[in-house]
Design an enzyme around this catalytic site. Structure first.
Site, PDB file in Angstrom:
ATOM      1  N   SER A  92      29.938  39.823   2.466  1.00  0.00           N
ATOM      2  CA  SER A  92      29.731  39.937   1.021  1.00  0.00           C
ATOM      3  C   SER A  92      29.547  41.400   0.670  1.00  0.00           C
ATOM      4  O   SER A  92      29.115  42.204   1.516  1.00  0.00           O
ATOM      5  CB  SER A  92      28.465  39.166   0.628  1.00  0.00           C
ATOM      6  OG  SER A  92      28.123  39.433  -0.721  1.00  0.00           O
ATOM      7  N   TYR A 112      19.001  37.876   0.707  1.00  0.00           N
ATOM      8  CA  TYR A 112      20.438  37.656   0.882  1.00  0.00           C
ATOM      9  C   TYR A 112      21.134  38.939   1.344  1.00  0.00           C
ATOM     10  O   TYR A 112      21.963  38.905   2.256  1.00  0.00           O
ATOM     11  CB  TYR A 112      21.029  37.164  -0.439  1.00  0.00           C
ATOM     12  CG  TYR A 112      22.510  36.862  -0.366  1.00  0.00           C
ATOM     13  CD1 TYR A 112      23.001  35.888   0.502  1.00  0.00           C
ATOM     14  CD2 TYR A 112      23.421  37.550  -1.175  1.00  0.00           C
ATOM     15  CE1 TYR A 112      24.366  35.608   0.572  1.00  0.00           C
ATOM     16  CE2 TYR A 112      24.779  37.270  -1.121  1.00  0.00           C
ATOM     17  CZ  TYR A 112      25.242  36.310  -0.243  1.00  0.00           C
ATOM     18  OH  TYR A 112      26.591  36.044  -0.177  1.00  0.00           O
TER      19      TYR A 112
HETATM   20  C1  8X3 Z   1      27.971  37.101  -3.298  1.00  0.00           C
HETATM   21  C2  8X3 Z   1      28.093  38.424  -3.967  1.00  0.00           C
HETATM   22  O1  8X3 Z   1      27.154  39.790  -5.890  1.00  0.00           O
HETATM   23  O2  8X3 Z   1      26.144  37.635  -5.535  1.00  0.00           O
HETATM   24  O3  8X3 Z   1      28.142  37.160  -1.927  1.00  0.00           O
HETATM   25  O4  8X3 Z   1      25.703  39.417  -4.015  1.00  0.00           O
HETATM   26  S1  8X3 Z   1      26.703  38.809  -4.882  1.00  0.00           S
END
Ligand code: 8X3
Length: 261
Positions: free
Chosen positions: A145, A158
């Site tokens: 990502s 995340y």
């Molecule tokens: C998802 C991209 O912009 O939500 O993997 O981090 S973001």
């Protein structure tokens, strides 16, 4: 332990691909794209009904698999058998959006578990089969990502996990430098899928929709699937180390062109 695989071992007569997290979004779109490119696709995900429907649609094989569960991953490897051409480690996700100061340790563990440990477990289990790929053209494509390239407020758990995805990918490429297998990462930015933002915000549809507010054309899952299809079908001496893909409206993580009323 999770459910066991739902189909018998796959034939090795055609090129075979495994896609994890194939029940929706980028995973399901990638399974369809690879089937269209002639692969027999092993569609792996936790939700049996979804992977069975997808496998029936594309003539693939459905496997019920939780990548965070070692027994479940071993069962996936048993279905794959002796040889594998492509592995797309797509299973992943974001849970929660609290600032670091209020971090929920369980959410952070879950994110590390699926985005890093799960990917590692599947890779470790399927690597022997990938090393026997047709013409030494095996390829692993990890779905990272842009969150693995930058920090943003509320994204700590995340972004930490997706930085992990990126670093594991690079490490693996270094470690396998003399082996007949390639190691790639696709790093998507804003992709509008049915579930990603909804899961992140624990089912809050309004919050999930606000991620894409005013963006006329975010990426869709098929855009990323298209990129993955290209990456894994390059000649065997070509390794696409990383491919960052964003919608035109997202020049950078915080610089998004929105047209709001
Ligand atoms: C998802 C991209 O912009 O939500 O993997 O981090 S973001």
């Amino acid at each position: 332990m999770t459910d066991s695989p739902t189909s018998a071992a796959v034939s090795t007569a055609v090129r075979t691909a495994v896609v994890t997290g194939a029940s929706s979004g980028i995973g399901a779109a990638t399974a369809r794209t690879l089937a269209g490119l002639g692969f027999h696709v092993v569609c792996a995900a936790r939700r049996t009904d979804r992977v069975e429907a997808l496998a029936a649609e594309i003539g693939g094989t459905a496997v019920t698999c939780d990548v965070t569960d070692a027994d479940s991953v071993a069962a996936l490897a048993a279905v794959v058998g002796e040889r594998l051409d492509v592995l797309v480690n797509n299973a992943g996700g974001a849970y929660g959006s609290t600032p670091v100061a209020q971090a929920d340790a369980d959410e952070w563990r879950r994110m590390y578990d699926v985005n890093v440990i799960g990917l590692v477990q599947v890779t470790r289990a399927l690597l022997p089969a990938l090393l026997r790929a047709e013409d030494g053209a095996g390829v692993i494509c990890n779905v990272g990502s842009t969150a693995g390239r930058i920090a943003y407020e509320g994204g700590g758990g995340y972004t930490a996990a997706k930085h992990g995805t990126q670093v594991v990918t690079e490490t693996l490429r270094l470690e396998l430098w003399d082996q007949p297998v390639r190691v790639c990462e696709v790093a998507p930015g804003m992709v509008r899928t049915d579930e990603f933002a909804l899961v992140r915000f624990d089912g809050d549809a309004e919050k999930a929709a606000s991620v894409y507010a005013g963006v006329a054309e975010p990426l869709v899952a098929e855009d990323v699937a298209d990129a993955i299809g290209w990456m894994v079908t390059r000649p065997r001496h070509v390794n696409i180390d990383e491919l960052v893909i964003r919608p035109r409206a997202q020049a950078a993580q915080h610089k998004v062109h929105r047209v709001l009323d």
